[in-house]
Design a protein around this motif. Sequence first.
Motif, short mmCIF file in Angstrom:
data_model
loop_
_atom_site.label_atom_id
_atom_site.label_comp_id
_atom_site.label_asym_id
_atom_site.label_seq_id
_atom_site.Cartn_x
_atom_site.Cartn_y
_atom_site.Cartn_z
N ARG A 1 0.85 -1.19 0.00
CA ARG A 1 0.00 0.00 0.00
C ARG A 1 0.89 1.24 0.00
O ARG A 1 1.76 1.38 0.86
N ASP B 1 -0.19 4.33 0.44
CA ASP B 1 -0.83 5.46 1.11
C ASP B 1 -0.70 5.40 2.63
O ASP B 1 -1.37 6.16 3.33
N ARG C 1 8.14 7.27 4.06
CA ARG C 1 6.86 7.18 4.76
C ARG C 1 7.01 6.64 6.18
O ARG C 1 6.02 6.31 6.82
#
Length: 204
Positions: free
Chosen positions: A23, A25, A55
């Motif tokens: 993923r 996001d 991230r």
Amino acid sequence: ARYELQKNIPGLVASFLAAAEIRTDIHLVVAGPVEDWLEHRLADLLRRSHTAGDRVHLMGVSSSRRLLACVDAFVMDSFFEGGPLALTEALVAGLPAIVADVGVAIEQVGTDGERGFVVPNAAMPRDEANITAIRRARRRPSKQRNKSQLVDAVLTVSDDIETWRERRTERAAQAQGQLSYRAMAMTHAEILTAINRDHGQFNL
């Protein structure tokens, strides 16, 4: 979480990065004091060497209340705990929790998926805790025994994040009723009363 052996931040970062490959996001925010620079350095090296490392955010001491208000879920991959305060705070904030099997995690999170998920301990079964297994797991953060389960739990929560958001206020109210200082004090009082009734007088 503190950056120290107990909290297993490098293992958490390694598992999150595996989920982040699937993923694009999701973000991981770690915030707390650096009590062991080796732990912080290893977590940072894992972050820097991965394509999704931007991230992962390794912060210092921050306001837990503000952080919990801003995030969508709570994750803890400690090697050992008793009754972790951070987990209690997260549940009272209405967040879904993903935690390793330590201390009273199962009692707090449950097994029905309503509050989140408890995954196996990263180093060893909870009732077999020993420092040798912890040190071995610490040296191999990317190959810890619960990595696949932790990744699956992160993805499961992420895939259904809108539902978790919609029910946050409801879960917070439920948790506050069960995990407030007053509720916990009353539960302790009930236990002590039962012990006193069943085993005779004792003084506190």
